[in-house]
Design an enzyme around this catalytic site. Structure first.
Site, PDB file in Angstrom:
ATOM      1  N   THR A 128     -69.718   1.409  -1.227  1.00 45.96           N
ATOM      2  CA  THR A 128     -68.651   0.518  -1.700  1.00 45.96           C
ATOM      3  C   THR A 128     -69.193  -0.896  -1.902  1.00 45.96           C
ATOM      4  OG1 THR A 128     -67.042   1.813  -0.474  1.00 45.96           O
ATOM      5  CG2 THR A 128     -66.351  -0.375  -1.136  1.00 45.96           C
ATOM      6  N   HIS A 139     -71.162  -1.056  -5.057  1.00 49.05           N
ATOM      7  CA  HIS A 139     -70.296  -1.163  -6.244  1.00 49.05           C
ATOM      8  C   HIS A 139     -69.808  -2.606  -6.419  1.00 49.05           C
ATOM      9  CE1 HIS A 139     -70.450   3.047  -6.714  1.00 49.05           C
ATOM     10  NE2 HIS A 139     -69.568   3.375  -5.784  1.00 49.05           N
TER      11      HIS A 139
END
Ligand code: ZN
Length: 343
Positions: free
Chosen positions: A40, A43
């Site tokens: 995450t 990203h």
């Protein structure tokens, strides 16, 4: 305090001096001892389409996987004390929605995540809800305390999968897959087949308890697994790859009546042959979003404190927070498992 921020809507991150947060109602102030980089965070660092949709308030302190020591208490904190050693459960539930009121707060309708919706853990301190600050035994070192959250995703799936005595496949041997192999091995899985396209990760898989390691880029895992199981296939597979091709393939080596456990996050829809892969196969498909709160945590702490799981293959690098830029570059280069930052 030093903190690593996503400051502008563009690729990258920046180290800044910002004020130490003040714990609010029901929150504790935690001195972060170790904080791990998750997919995450990558990203968000890259600022891809998902991150642009999910992260609305900039600047934000990045990071969500952490362990640390409670150094201050906000109003209304009831159980935690200064000096307690904790790890962060990163799903912050609302406590009021249907799921929260029915024993499924880990899939709350209004989940908030640090480093996505509120300031995260790539910092010297984080103010965090007491509810989600899980008190840990000191036997678990801070760098492992920081990976309890990703480990827990796999532990949740493996526990639900009742793997004892079963032949299983783990698809994708990143940190979550490696954690699943280690835990499945501890829980008595019979033969564990590991699949990844990285030889480095397949090496970690074997170190963690996989008996067979296949690289789908070099051989056909459907044939290999069928040959090794008398043509039957595996009782269950656990996907931590999120690769649509790998998931489609996994349904082919899943035995009739088997269980598919999905943890990875494909970035696009996956096309399955429902008749062959699920209906006539009588396959059962399970999805997992995080850890049960807090049964998974209890099991994880018991397994680690009891010396049943070795996390050494999971944490490959530990670096100072000040070198966060370099840490992200390192991850892009491959041949890493978990990278842990120390503020
Ligand atoms: Zn809720």
């Amino acid at each position: 305090m030093k903190a690593y921020l996503k400051e502008t809507p563009a690729r990258g991150g920046v180290l800044r001096d910002i004020p130490v947060p003040v714990p609010g109602e029901g929150e504790v102030l935690i001195k972060v001892k170790a904080t791990a980089i998750c997919g995450t965070d990558i990203h968000i660092h890259e600022w891809n389409a998902w991150a642009q949709g999910a992260v609305k308030n900039l600047p934000i302190v990045m990071g969500h996987e952490f362990s640390g020591e409670v150094v201050d208490l906000g109003p209304g904190v009831k159980d935690l004390k200064k000096g307690d050693y904790v790890s962060g459960e990163t799903h912050i539930p609302c406590g009021r929605c249907y799921q929260c009121r029915n024993g499924q707060q880990h899939i709350c309708a209004n989940l908030l995540l640090p480093g996505v919706h509120r300031n995260g853990s790539f910092a010297e301190y984080i103010a965090y809800p007491e509810l989600c600050s899980v008190k840990m035994p000191r036997s678990i070192a801070p760098e492992y305390g920081a990976v309890m959250e990703p480990l827990g995703v796999g532990v949740n799936a493996v526990m639900e999968g009742h793997v004892g005595g079963s032949n299983i496949a783990v698809v994708g041997c990143g940190p979550i897959g490696i954690g699943m192999i280690a835990v499945a091995s501890a829980m008595g899985a019979a033969r564990i087949f590991a699949l990844d396209i990285s030889e480095y990760r397949l090496g970690l898989a074997k170190e963690s308890g996989a008996r067979y390691a296949f690289n789908p880029a070099k051989s056909d895992p459907v044939k290999e697994i069928r040959d090794l199981t008398d043509g039957v296939g595996v009782d269950a597979f656990f996907d931590a790859s999120g690769s649509p091709e790998a998931i489609v393939q996994a349904f082919k080596f899943l035995r009739k009546g088997g269980h598919a456990h999905l943890v990875g996050l494909p970035s696009r829809p996956v096309t399955l042959d429902l008749v062959a892969d699920i209906v006539f196969k009588e396959a059962t498909v399970h999805g997992y979003h995080g850890r049960k709160m807090f049964q998974t945590w209890t099991a994880m702490m018991n397994l680690l404190d009891g010396g049943k799981v070795n996390l050494k293959p999971i944490v490959s690098h530990t670096m100072p927070l000040a070198r966060a830029d370099e840490a992200f570059e390192l991850i892009h280069g491959g041949n890493v498992s978990k990278v842990v930052l120390v503020p």
